[in-house]
Design a protein around this motif. Structure first.
Motif, PDB file in Angstrom:
ATOM      1  N   ASP A 115       0.942  -1.271   0.099  1.00  0.00           N
ATOM      2  CA  ASP A 115      -0.021  -0.004   0.095  1.00  0.00           C
ATOM      3  C   ASP A 115       0.944   1.286   0.035  1.00  0.00           C
ATOM      4  O   ASP A 115       0.293   2.429   0.124  1.00  0.00           O
ATOM      5  CB  ASP A 115      -1.143   0.035   1.285  1.00  0.00           C
ATOM      6  CG  ASP A 115      -0.295  -0.119   2.738  1.00  0.00           C
ATOM      7  OD1 ASP A 115       1.113  -0.427   2.484  1.00  0.00           O
ATOM      8  OD2 ASP A 115      -0.756   0.046   3.620  1.00  0.00           O
ATOM      9  N   ASN A 116       2.248   1.070   0.023  1.00  0.00           N
ATOM     10  CA  ASN A 116       3.046   2.225   0.040  1.00  0.00           C
ATOM     11  C   ASN A 116       4.582   1.789  -0.546  1.00  0.00           C
ATOM     12  O   ASN A 116       4.777   0.704  -0.140  1.00  0.00           O
ATOM     13  CB  ASN A 116       3.126   2.999   1.198  1.00  0.00           C
ATOM     14  CG  ASN A 116       3.871   2.487   2.150  1.00  0.00           C
ATOM     15  OD1 ASN A 116       5.083   2.421   2.594  1.00  0.00           O
ATOM     16  ND2 ASN A 116       3.007   1.785   3.235  1.00  0.00           N
ATOM     17  N   ILE A 117       5.238   2.579  -1.497  1.00  0.00           N
ATOM     18  CA  ILE A 117       6.511   2.376  -1.859  1.00  0.00           C
ATOM     19  C   ILE A 117       7.397   3.485  -1.727  1.00  0.00           C
ATOM     20  O   ILE A 117       6.918   4.443  -1.625  1.00  0.00           O
ATOM     21  CB  ILE A 117       6.503   1.607  -3.110  1.00  0.00           C
ATOM     22  CG1 ILE A 117       5.824   2.730  -4.248  1.00  0.00           C
ATOM     23  CG2 ILE A 117       5.805   0.270  -3.213  1.00  0.00           C
ATOM     24  CD1 ILE A 117       5.939   2.184  -5.538  1.00  0.00           C
ATOM     25  N   HIS A 118       8.656   3.136  -1.792  1.00  0.00           N
ATOM     26  CA  HIS A 118       9.677   4.330  -1.640  1.00  0.00           C
ATOM     27  C   HIS A 118      10.505   4.299  -2.905  1.00  0.00           C
ATOM     28  O   HIS A 118      10.938   3.428  -3.291  1.00  0.00           O
ATOM     29  CB  HIS A 118      10.591   4.268  -0.273  1.00  0.00           C
ATOM     30  CG  HIS A 118       9.781   4.249   0.768  1.00  0.00           C
ATOM     31  ND1 HIS A 118       9.985   5.247   1.690  1.00  0.00           N
ATOM     32  CD2 HIS A 118       9.132   3.351   1.499  1.00  0.00           C
ATOM     33  CE1 HIS A 118       9.165   5.106   2.892  1.00  0.00           C
ATOM     34  NE2 HIS A 118       8.508   3.878   2.940  1.00  0.00           N
ATOM     35  N   VAL A 119      10.624   5.494  -3.579  1.00  0.00           N
ATOM     36  CA  VAL A 119      11.499   5.779  -4.614  1.00  0.00           C
ATOM     37  C   VAL A 119      12.691   6.538  -4.217  1.00  0.00           C
ATOM     38  O   VAL A 119      12.506   7.557  -3.825  1.00  0.00           O
ATOM     39  CB  VAL A 119      10.842   6.505  -5.554  1.00  0.00           C
ATOM     40  CG1 VAL A 119      11.580   6.549  -6.843  1.00  0.00           C
ATOM     41  CG2 VAL A 119       9.341   5.648  -6.061  1.00  0.00           C
ATOM     42  N   LEU A 120      13.684   5.833  -4.475  1.00  0.00           N
ATOM     43  CA  LEU A 120      15.110   6.418  -3.797  1.00  0.00           C
ATOM     44  C   LEU A 120      16.096   6.447  -5.085  1.00  0.00           C
ATOM     45  O   LEU A 120      16.616   5.697  -5.801  1.00  0.00           O
ATOM     46  CB  LEU A 120      15.703   5.757  -2.833  1.00  0.00           C
ATOM     47  CG  LEU A 120      15.018   5.168  -1.853  1.00  0.00           C
ATOM     48  CD1 LEU A 120      15.628   4.113  -0.716  1.00  0.00           C
ATOM     49  CD2 LEU A 120      14.498   6.428  -0.896  1.00  0.00           C
ATOM     50  N   GLN A 121      16.332   7.907  -5.404  1.00  0.00           N
ATOM     51  CA  GLN A 121      17.351   8.154  -6.515  1.00  0.00           C
ATOM     52  C   GLN A 121      18.509   8.280  -6.204  1.00  0.00           C
ATOM     53  O   GLN A 121      19.055   8.560  -4.917  1.00  0.00           O
ATOM     54  CB  GLN A 121      16.838   9.719  -7.094  1.00  0.00           C
ATOM     55  CG  GLN A 121      17.566  10.007  -8.217  1.00  0.00           C
ATOM     56  CD  GLN A 121      17.248  11.282  -9.137  1.00  0.00           C
ATOM     57  OE1 GLN A 121      16.537  12.002  -8.536  1.00  0.00           O
ATOM     58  NE2 GLN A 121      17.878  11.665 -10.002  1.00  0.00           N
ATOM     59  N   HIS A 122      19.542   7.472  -6.998  1.00  0.00           N
ATOM     60  CA  HIS A 122      20.994   7.471  -6.596  1.00  0.00           C
ATOM     61  C   HIS A 122      21.640   8.894  -6.663  1.00  0.00           C
ATOM     62  O   HIS A 122      21.169   9.616  -7.763  1.00  0.00           O
ATOM     63  CB  HIS A 122      21.459   6.595  -7.710  1.00  0.00           C
ATOM     64  CG  HIS A 122      21.245   5.103  -7.538  1.00  0.00           C
ATOM     65  ND1 HIS A 122      21.978   4.144  -7.651  1.00  0.00           N
ATOM     66  CD2 HIS A 122      20.191   4.321  -6.915  1.00  0.00           C
ATOM     67  CE1 HIS A 122      21.538   2.936  -7.408  1.00  0.00           C
ATOM     68  NE2 HIS A 122      20.282   3.011  -6.978  1.00  0.00           N
ATOM     69  N   PHE A 123      22.403   9.275  -5.992  1.00  0.00           N
ATOM     70  CA  PHE A 123      23.390  10.280  -5.986  1.00  0.00           C
ATOM     71  C   PHE A 123      24.710   9.969  -6.885  1.00  0.00           C
ATOM     72  O   PHE A 123      25.246   9.088  -6.909  1.00  0.00           O
ATOM     73  CB  PHE A 123      23.971  10.698  -4.624  1.00  0.00           C
ATOM     74  CG  PHE A 123      24.897  11.775  -4.351  1.00  0.00           C
ATOM     75  CD1 PHE A 123      24.312  13.016  -4.878  1.00  0.00           C
ATOM     76  CD2 PHE A 123      25.947  11.672  -4.141  1.00  0.00           C
ATOM     77  CE1 PHE A 123      25.386  14.187  -4.955  1.00  0.00           C
ATOM     78  CE2 PHE A 123      26.937  12.807  -4.272  1.00  0.00           C
ATOM     79  CZ  PHE A 123      26.552  13.979  -4.507  1.00  0.00           C
TER      80      PHE A 123
END
Length: 325
Positions: A115-123
């Motif tokens: 019901d929820n997800i996290h989107v983490l962009q690479h540095f």
């Protein structure tokens, strides 16, 4: 003569040498074998017996030696410090693969359980220091910090550095097995004309599996806030996404609400988390996406795709250009 003691007749020297070399003659001391080596005649390899420890390999066919793979019951291999220089990497924990669901596109079964997800962009340090635009990469995780997907941009160098955050792009979503389960495409739209012109509005196409369109995310012109419509494969509006009125990403979280078409009910949200100025300058964005557990899995994928169009339009800052002066 009674005083003469009988003696053994002398043997030739050659006969005595043969007697010394006789195979029946036992050596004076046993050979000094190593404790782990048992001499024996060469022969075909035998299957491992029950006494062998798990993890050891006994070759069944000559010339075929597989790589060692530790199994349950074995101890971790430890090396002497400094003898084998190795780079230590944190283990990547993937979300357990769910069972196939009828009428669900392959690979979207993960979203059906979340019901929820996290989107983490690479540095990308090189991008921040040199101003050279590189392909974006994202890690998609659940609340247990388990990896769900990996998103990789597939855009050529000229397009990325010529158009920057206005560039058309292709994003490829892969699972733990490296299979491409979703593709997101953004065509180029000229922004030189009036913003209210339909040809200047941004659009994102979501395909799952790749080649099969499940919907579109289309921008709507609004005077003070970001507005998008989520459409199905027939380009029929099914949901609406509305952003905040204030400046995006300046000291606080930016919340994009996902509502029904009439605006009467809240379906979910796309939240861009504020992680400080360093994260902002390095384009290391963190999004948190919420949607109902029982929402159609294709609509979850469309909300997931909306996050990336929002990221490129409002939070993909252009790297600093170093002057030659």
């Amino acid at each position: 003569m009674s005083g003469v003691v009988p003696t053994v007749p002398e043997q030739p020297a050659e006969a005595m040498e043969n007697q010394i070399k006789s195979p029946t003659a036992a050596p004076a001391a046993p050979p000094d074998y190593n404790s782990h080596f048992v001499p024996g005649s060469a022969g075909p390899a035998v299957p491992p017996s029950a006494g062998l420890q798990v993890g050891y390999y006994v070759p069944q066919q000559p010339g075929i030696i597989p790589l060692y793979q530790p199994t349950g019951g074995t101890h971790a291999i430890q090396y002497q410090p400094g003898k084998y220089p190795m780079t230590q990497h944190a283990p990547v924990m993937w979300m357990p693969g769910p069972a196939p669901i009828p009428s669900c596109p392959p690979g979207l079964e993960y979203l059906a359980q979340l019901d929820n997800i996290h989107v983490l962009q690479h540095f990308e340090p090189l991008e921040w220091m040199t101003g050279y635009e590189t392909n974006n990469r994202y890690d998609i995780k659940n609340n247990a910090d388990q990896m769900v997907y990996i998103v990789t941009e597939d855009t050529d160098d000229f397009t990325r550095n010529a158009y920057r955050n206005l560039r058309p792009f292709v994003l490829r979503v892969t699972d733990c097995l490296g299979r491409e389960i979703m593709t997101m495409q953004r065509p180029f739209r000229c922004t030189c004309c009036c913003f209210c012109c339909p040809c200047a509005r941004q659009e994102l196409e979501v395909q799952c599996p790749p080649g099969v369109t499940i919907g579109f995310v289309a921008e709507h012109w609004d005077l003070c806030r970001a507005t998008y419509s989520v459409r199905n494969q027939k380009r029929e509006n099914v949901m609406r996404v509305r952003g905040p009125c204030t400046t995006y990403g300046c000291g606080s979280d930016s919340v994009f609400e996902v509502n029904s078409l009439d605006g009467g009910s809240d379906i979910g949200s796309i939240i861009r988390k504020w992680n400080g100025f360093l994260s902002t300058m390095g384009n290391a964005d963190h999004f948190e996406i919420h949607f109902p557990m029982d929402l159609d899995v294709k609509m979850k994928a469309m909300i997931f795709g909306s996050c990336f169009l929002i990221d490129f339009m409002y939070f993909e800052s252009t790297p600093p250009q170093h002057s030659s002066r």
